[in-house]
Write an enzyme that holds these catalytic residues in place. Structure first.
Site, mmCIF file in Angstrom:
data_model
loop_
_atom_site.group_PDB
_atom_site.id
_atom_site.type_symbol
_atom_site.label_atom_id
_atom_site.label_comp_id
_atom_site.label_asym_id
_atom_site.label_seq_id
_atom_site.Cartn_x
_atom_site.Cartn_y
_atom_site.Cartn_z
ATOM 1 N N HIS A 78 74.180 28.220 58.155
ATOM 2 C CA HIS A 78 73.850 28.388 56.738
ATOM 3 C C HIS A 78 74.876 27.649 55.867
ATOM 4 C CE1 HIS A 78 71.939 30.546 53.477
ATOM 5 N NE2 HIS A 78 73.100 31.011 53.056
ATOM 6 N N SER A 134 70.495 28.745 49.139
ATOM 7 C CA SER A 134 70.548 30.193 49.357
ATOM 8 C C SER A 134 70.148 30.956 48.098
ATOM 9 C CB SER A 134 71.946 30.553 49.848
ATOM 10 O OG SER A 134 71.850 31.697 50.639
HETATM 11 C C1 GTR Z 1 73.166 36.441 51.738
HETATM 12 C C2 GTR Z 1 71.844 36.955 51.297
HETATM 13 C C3 GTR Z 1 70.838 35.862 51.289
HETATM 14 C C4 GTR Z 1 71.377 34.579 50.701
HETATM 15 C C5 GTR Z 1 72.865 34.368 50.911
HETATM 16 C C6 GTR Z 1 73.544 33.346 50.010
HETATM 17 O O1 GTR Z 1 74.127 37.418 51.840
HETATM 18 O O2 GTR Z 1 71.471 37.991 52.162
HETATM 19 O O3 GTR Z 1 69.664 36.290 50.674
HETATM 20 O O4 GTR Z 1 71.034 34.459 49.369
HETATM 21 O O5 GTR Z 1 73.583 35.505 50.787
HETATM 22 O O6 GTR Z 1 73.269 33.204 48.818
HETATM 23 O O7 GTR Z 1 74.424 32.673 50.521
#
Ligand code: GTR
Length: 380
Positions: A358, A215
């Site tokens: 995610h 991420s």
């Molecule tokens: C989210 C963000 C993403 C990603 C994520 C993370 O809120 O919108 O770009 O980087 O966080 O790092 O888990």
């Protein structure tokens, strides 16, 4: 607060018109390694540095590594644990960051190393290594050493306080520049100092080094891997917008959304592309290209639409043309993203998409290690 417009419908994705990686600013057609490395690659690096991420500063006066013993080794049966304070001096001021390192126990000779950039809330339930996210035991069992630092050790992940770390301490002049270093630069700086330590440590084979990030740390891993060619393998897990995914698709998170939620991540110039993705002089497939001739791997998760899995795949598919067109190496990706069933583990460039949300999981790590091992085969 302004309403967020988020598209997660493939039929609403605009037709893609991407900048051409193989034509230089002056219109020269790039088809040799020397024109790529001497003309086009530096042009693209400058664009990413000035328009998107800011630099990762590499100048300082002195660096020292000292071992501290603050925490017990969570894996004493399989590892040697080292907590290293890296202290860097510039212009009479210093910054100290912490690196946690696990060496596989009982291995003789230098071990290949995998660095994970960590951005999970610090000391979540007191653990140094959260299972799955940093699968230390599985990594060690395959003969790798592994290390990790937390982003907060150099730059807080906060729009108000992000500069209260390495940026204010060592590079305060960056703060007044619209193209200056922000958190991605600071976190990348920490990864480069970790690499300085690997080069200095005889039990680590720094030539067989991999950088991994999930991420926001995946975005950092890509920018670090582009900037610092000492990394042999660069891996992005679900890094999405501003990372692996093509910005022009505007699927899931967009440039405007990310710049609004996290104004401290990218430099100020990047904000001028809010709702103007078409005018970016680069797109993210070109960032994948910066790793060549080293190896690069992207991974996505099916339910993680916010990161635009298809945009990540297309960026890898298009970016990997650098290996075939310039470096004369065989790399191939199936045309249809929708048909993808199994990980694409091959030399130079790879990809997988797994089921679920995610996250960074053991399944991801197992694919990463298959890819790394294949890429290190026959490499002296
Ligand atoms: C989210 C963000 C993403 C990603 C994520 C993370 O809120 O919108 O770009 O980087 O966080 O790092 O888990």
């Amino acid at each position: 607060m302004a309403q967020r417009i988020v598209n997660e419908d493939e039929s609403k994705v605009p037709a893609l018109v991407l900048p051409d990686p193989f034509v230089s600013k002056s219109g020269l057609l790039i088809n040799s390694i020397s024109d790529w490395e001497n003309i086009r690659r530096p042009e693209l690096m400058e664009l990413f540095r000035n328009e998107v991420y800011g630099p990762i500063r590499a100048d300082f006066d002195e660096i020292t590594f000292s071992e501290v013993s603050e925490n017990p080794n969570p894996f004493p049966d399989v590892s040697i644990f080292r907590e290293i304070d890296i202290r860097v001096l510039r212009n009479g001021k210093s910054h100290t960051m912490r690196l946690n390192v696990f060496l596989p126990k009982g291995h003789t000779g230098p071990s290949p190393i995998i660095l994970l950039i960590n951005h999970r809330p610090k000391n979540q339930d007191g653990q140094i290594a959260e299972e799955g996210y940093w699968s230390v035991e599985s990594i060690l069992s395959r003969g790798f050493a592994t290390a990790s630092f937390h982003g907060e050790t150099v730059a807080p992940d906060n729009a108000e306080t992000f500069s209260e770390g390495v940026i204010s301490n060592l590079y305060p002049e960056e703060l007044t520049k619209p193209e200056g270093m922000r958190t991605f630069g600071a976190w990348g700086w920490a990864a480069m100092r970790a690499m300085d330590y690997f080069e200095h440590e005889p039990q680590i084979d720094s030539k067989k080094s991999t950088i991994v990030g999930h991420s926001r740390s995946g975005k950092t891993a890509l920018w670090t891997g582009a900037t610092d060619t000492r990394w042999a393998v660069v891996i992005s897990n679900e890094s999405g917008c501003g990372g692996a995914a093509l910005s022009r698709r505007k699927f899931g998170e967009t440039v405007k959304i990310i710049n609004t939620s996290f104004p401290h991540w990218f430099n100020d110039n990047f904000k001028t592309y809010n709702e103007r993705e078409e005018s970016l002089p680069i797109d993210q497939h070109m960032l994948a290209m910066m790793m060549a001739p080293r190896a690069v791997y992207f991974s996505s998760a099916r339910e993680d639409l916010w990161s635009d899995p298809k945009g990540e795949y297309l960026s890898m598919q298009l970016g990997s043309r650098i290996y075939s067109q310039i470096y004369n190496k065989l790399v191939s990706f199936p045309q249809e993203f929708e048909q993808l069933k199994s990980p694409i583990i091959q030399k130079h460039a790879g990809y997988h998409i797994r089921g679920g949300k995610h996250n960074l999981t053991l399944e991801d790590w197992n694919n990463f290690m298959d890819f790394i091992e294949l890429n290190f085969k026959n490499v002296q």
